[in-house]
Design an enzyme around this catalytic site. Sequence first.
Site, PDB file in Angstrom:
ATOM      1  N   THR A 187       0.608  -1.159   0.237  1.00 17.57           N
ATOM      2  CA  THR A 187       0.044   0.036   0.108  1.00 17.57           C
ATOM      3  C   THR A 187       0.876   1.076   0.204  1.00 17.57           C
ATOM      4  OG1 THR A 187       0.070   0.352   2.486  1.00 17.57           O
ATOM      5  CG2 THR A 187      -1.626  -1.226   1.478  1.00 17.57           C
ATOM      6  N   LEU A 203       1.966  -8.771  11.094  1.00 11.01           N
ATOM      7  CA  LEU A 203       1.868  -7.173  11.166  1.00 11.01           C
ATOM      8  C   LEU A 203       1.206  -6.316  10.235  1.00 11.01           C
ATOM      9  CD1 LEU A 203       5.239  -8.076  11.832  1.00 11.01           C
ATOM     10  CD2 LEU A 203       5.090  -6.195  12.977  1.00 11.01           C
ATOM     11  N   THR A 207      -1.533  -2.893  19.286  1.00  7.51           N
ATOM     12  CA  THR A 207      -1.280  -1.628  20.046  1.00  7.51           C
ATOM     13  C   THR A 207      -1.755  -1.788  21.181  1.00  7.51           C
ATOM     14  OG1 THR A 207      -1.747   0.523  19.726  1.00  7.51           O
ATOM     15  CG2 THR A 207      -3.301  -1.001  18.612  1.00  7.51           C
ATOM     16  N   ASP A 208      -1.032  -0.839  22.157  1.00  4.94           N
ATOM     17  CA  ASP A 208      -1.913  -0.309  23.514  1.00  4.94           C
ATOM     18  C   ASP A 208      -2.866   0.521  23.162  1.00  4.94           C
ATOM     19  OD1 ASP A 208      -0.472   1.845  22.619  1.00  4.94           O
ATOM     20  OD2 ASP A 208       0.407   2.363  24.367  1.00  4.94           O
ATOM     21  N   GLU A 209      -3.275   1.006  21.956  1.00  3.90           N
ATOM     22  CA  GLU A 209      -4.425   1.936  21.906  1.00  3.90           C
ATOM     23  C   GLU A 209      -5.831   1.038  22.337  1.00  3.90           C
ATOM     24  OE1 GLU A 209      -4.126   4.665  18.743  1.00  3.90           O
ATOM     25  OE2 GLU A 209      -2.011   4.336  18.594  1.00  3.90           O
ATOM     26  N   TYR A 247      -9.162   3.215  14.038  1.00  4.42           N
ATOM     27  CA  TYR A 247      -7.837   2.235  14.040  1.00  4.42           C
ATOM     28  C   TYR A 247      -8.024   1.419  15.207  1.00  4.42           C
ATOM     29  CZ  TYR A 247      -3.037   0.999  15.042  1.00  4.42           C
ATOM     30  OH  TYR A 247      -1.912   0.161  15.273  1.00  4.42           O
ATOM     31  N   ALA A 283     -10.184   0.578  17.348  1.00  7.62           N
ATOM     32  CA  ALA A 283     -11.348  -0.305  17.358  1.00  7.62           C
ATOM     33  C   ALA A 283     -11.096  -1.477  16.283  1.00  7.62           C
ATOM     34  CB  ALA A 283     -12.708   0.401  16.945  1.00  7.62           C
ATOM     35  N   LYS A 307      -8.049  -2.749  15.461  1.00  4.32           N
ATOM     36  CA  LYS A 307      -7.225  -3.516  16.278  1.00  4.32           C
ATOM     37  C   LYS A 307      -7.543  -4.505  17.148  1.00  4.32           C
ATOM     38  CE  LYS A 307      -3.217  -3.780  15.175  1.00  4.32           C
ATOM     39  NZ  LYS A 307      -2.780  -4.634  14.049  1.00  4.32           N
ATOM     40  N   ARG A 362       2.709   9.760  25.202  1.00  4.57           N
ATOM     41  CA  ARG A 362       2.913   8.474  24.615  1.00  4.57           C
ATOM     42  C   ARG A 362       4.349   7.936  25.159  1.00  4.57           C
ATOM     43  NH1 ARG A 362      -1.257   9.545  23.691  1.00  4.57           N
ATOM     44  NH2 ARG A 362      -2.677   9.951  21.795  1.00  4.57           N
TER      45      ARG A 362
HETATM   46  N1  LIG Z   1       3.890   1.948  14.605  1.00  9.94           N
HETATM   47  C1  LIG Z   1       3.630   1.938  15.653  1.00  9.94           C
HETATM   48  O1  LIG Z   1       3.991   2.790  16.577  1.00  9.94           O
HETATM   49  C2  LIG Z   1       2.726   0.798  16.196  1.00  9.94           C
HETATM   50  C3  LIG Z   1       2.401   0.745  17.399  1.00  9.94           C
HETATM   51  C4  LIG Z   1       1.576  -0.512  17.988  1.00  9.94           C
HETATM   52  C5  LIG Z   1       1.228  -1.385  17.214  1.00  9.94           C
HETATM   53  N2  LIG Z   1       1.429  -1.393  15.747  1.00  9.94           N
HETATM   54  C6  LIG Z   1       1.074  -2.299  14.969  1.00  9.94           C
HETATM   55  O2  LIG Z   1       2.166  -2.876  14.432  1.00  9.94           O
HETATM   56  C7  LIG Z   1       1.758  -3.443  12.964  1.00  9.94           C
HETATM   57  C8  LIG Z   1       2.908  -2.739  12.063  1.00  9.94           C
HETATM   58  O3  LIG Z   1       2.673  -1.169  12.102  1.00  9.94           O
HETATM   59  P1  LIG Z   1       3.782  -0.261  11.205  1.00  9.94           P
HETATM   60  O4  LIG Z   1       3.792   0.815  11.992  1.00  9.94           O
HETATM   61  O5  LIG Z   1       4.902  -1.187  10.808  1.00  9.94           O
HETATM   62  O6  LIG Z   1       2.747  -0.097  10.117  1.00  9.94           O
HETATM   63  P2  LIG Z   1       3.243   0.463   8.655  1.00  9.94           P
HETATM   64  O7  LIG Z   1       2.044   1.217   7.995  1.00  9.94           O
HETATM   65  O8  LIG Z   1       4.313   1.070   8.638  1.00  9.94           O
HETATM   66  O9  LIG Z   1       3.093  -0.711   7.645  1.00  9.94           O
HETATM   67  C9  LIG Z   1       1.997  -1.815   7.223  1.00  9.94           C
HETATM   68  C10 LIG Z   1       2.335  -2.734   6.164  1.00  9.94           C
HETATM   69  O10 LIG Z   1       1.298  -3.426   6.062  1.00  9.94           O
HETATM   70  C11 LIG Z   1       1.087  -3.436   4.449  1.00  9.94           C
HETATM   71  N3  LIG Z   1      -0.381  -3.867   4.393  1.00  9.94           N
HETATM   72  C12 LIG Z   1      -1.296  -3.016   4.729  1.00  9.94           C
HETATM   73  N4  LIG Z   1      -2.540  -3.734   4.028  1.00  9.94           N
HETATM   74  C13 LIG Z   1      -2.271  -4.734   3.588  1.00  9.94           C
HETATM   75  C14 LIG Z   1      -3.151  -5.684   2.876  1.00  9.94           C
HETATM   76  N5  LIG Z   1      -4.321  -5.751   2.900  1.00  9.94           N
HETATM   77  N6  LIG Z   1      -2.449  -7.007   2.786  1.00  9.94           N
HETATM   78  C15 LIG Z   1      -0.936  -7.167   2.905  1.00  9.94           C
HETATM   79  N7  LIG Z   1      -0.442  -6.082   3.126  1.00  9.94           N
HETATM   80  C16 LIG Z   1      -0.932  -4.938   3.633  1.00  9.94           C
HETATM   81  C17 LIG Z   1       1.375  -2.287   3.985  1.00  9.94           C
HETATM   82  O11 LIG Z   1       1.977  -2.208   2.559  1.00  9.94           O
HETATM   83  C18 LIG Z   1       2.817  -1.797   4.800  1.00  9.94           C
HETATM   84  O12 LIG Z   1       3.895  -2.392   4.271  1.00  9.94           O
HETATM   85  C19 LIG Z   1       0.306  -2.889  12.793  1.00  9.94           C
HETATM   86  O13 LIG Z   1      -0.337  -4.269  12.968  1.00  9.94           O
HETATM   87  C20 LIG Z   1       0.186  -1.818  13.853  1.00  9.94           C
HETATM   88  O14 LIG Z   1      -1.324  -1.962  14.236  1.00  9.94           O
HETATM   89  C21 LIG Z   1       2.163  -0.179  15.519  1.00  9.94           C
END
Ligand SMILES: NC(=O)c1ccc[n+]([C@@H]2O[C@H](COP(=O)([O-])OP(=O)(O)OC[C@H]3O[C@@H](n4cnc5c(N)ncnc54)[C@H](O)[C@@H]3O)[C@@H](O)[C@H]2O)c1
Length: 368
Positions: free
Chosen positions: A38, A105, A153-155, A178, A180, A182, A242
């Site tokens: 994406t 992820l 996430t902690d959210e 978001y 909700a 997760k 945060r």
């Molecule tokens: N970034 C943070 O601070 C944070 C904190 C807590 C939890 N998380 C969780 O960690 C995970 C990773 O977060 P991030 O920050 O690396 O996200 P990000 O947005 O950087 O990356 C998400 C990746 O998922 C891919 N993607 C999206 N939709 C897709 C689909 N339908 N099929 C296949 N691939 C798809 C995207 O191309 C991207 O490479 C997420 O699940 C997020 O909820 C992130």
Amino acid sequence: MKNKRCIVTGGCGFIGSALTRLLIKETDCQVLVIDKLTYAGVPESLKEVGLDPERDVDNDISTLNSQLATLNSEKRLAFLRADICDQEAMDKAFAEFRPDTIFHLAAESHVDRSIDGPGEFIRTNITGTATLLQAALKWWKQHPSFVFQHISTDEVYGTLGETGYFTEKTPYSPHSPYSASKASSDHLVRAWHDTYGLPIRITNCSNNYGPYHFPEKLIPLVILNCLDGKPLPVYGKGANVRDWLFVEDHARALMLVNEKGADGETYNVGGHNERTNLEVVETICRIMDELRPKATSYLDLITFVTDRPGHDLRYAIDPSKLMGELGWKPRENFESGIRRTVQWYLDNEWWWKPIHEQRYSGQRLGKG
Ligand SMILES: NC(=O)c1ccc[n+]([C@@H]2O[C@H](COP(=O)([O-])OP(=O)(O)OC[C@H]3O[C@@H](n4cnc5c(N)ncnc54)[C@H](O)[C@@H]3O)[C@@H](O)[C@H]2O)c1
């Protein structure tokens, strides 16, 4: 982790790419990254572990077998461009790659975008997770040691007042589309464990930061706006708190939970690095003043803007289960991690400049 076959969904995203780099550099595991690419997927984030952004980005399901056939002890990374909502593709990926585990992820991850357009969050985060669970369930029946690890996430816990911490027992109370979505995906993963017996782990982490972070998020946005001499937007009064987690510390926690965590358990990941948003922005300005000095301080660029609707006041993680039971300790504190991060952006314009010019250049999202 030793000699495992790991699927990493979302492996071209911020955290997934950090995990994939560590799995390739520090273990002998083979990794299949599944990513739809994406706007947030950046294959260049895996260049240092052998992904060729020109050659490999169109590797779809029809090329999977030939790609997997090239894996050996030297070449341990394969890439599949696919949507996690595509059941047929996910079933095939499991059957062909024969994983020992999946780190899930892939998600839509930006709260502001979920306010502007929740539909994609419902589709990917909820339907996509359910699709993977179904694929995993079929595969686990043939491979009983398989583990499904969900990264969340902690959210999902909602917001804290001035004191207290989120523990694994804090009731869910998500506020944004978001969080909700997760929370829903966490419930689905637990349901597949409780109903079908699928072996799972869930981790809920605080805000990550570090290299290869897409510039829509606060820390890279502020660094790039400093470099552009643009205003540094701080929502509301900048008082929201945060708990900042360096992304490599998070990736190490994920590997540890996968190896040593107990079946069906949840682990919170955070390193006691609470900062208000204003403190974060001011810290970056001071580091920029030192590393890239200009006539006036970067602090002068700070601009307060209308707050995000439904902005949770404070998140803070109690990581004592992960630290006490599994022995996890973060290597970075906020001061060391943020300095590494700013320096990385100064040194790696090749990575962020094309994103900044072609995909996202700092416009305000999620005003509601
Ligand atoms: N970034 C943070 O601070 C944070 C904190 C807590 C939890 N998380 C969780 O960690 C995970 C990773 O977060 P991030 O920050 O690396 O996200 P990000 O947005 O950087 O990356 C998400 C990746 O998922 C891919 N993607 C999206 N939709 C897709 C689909 N339908 N099929 C296949 N691939 C798809 C995207 O191309 C991207 O490479 C997420 O699940 C997020 O909820 C992130």
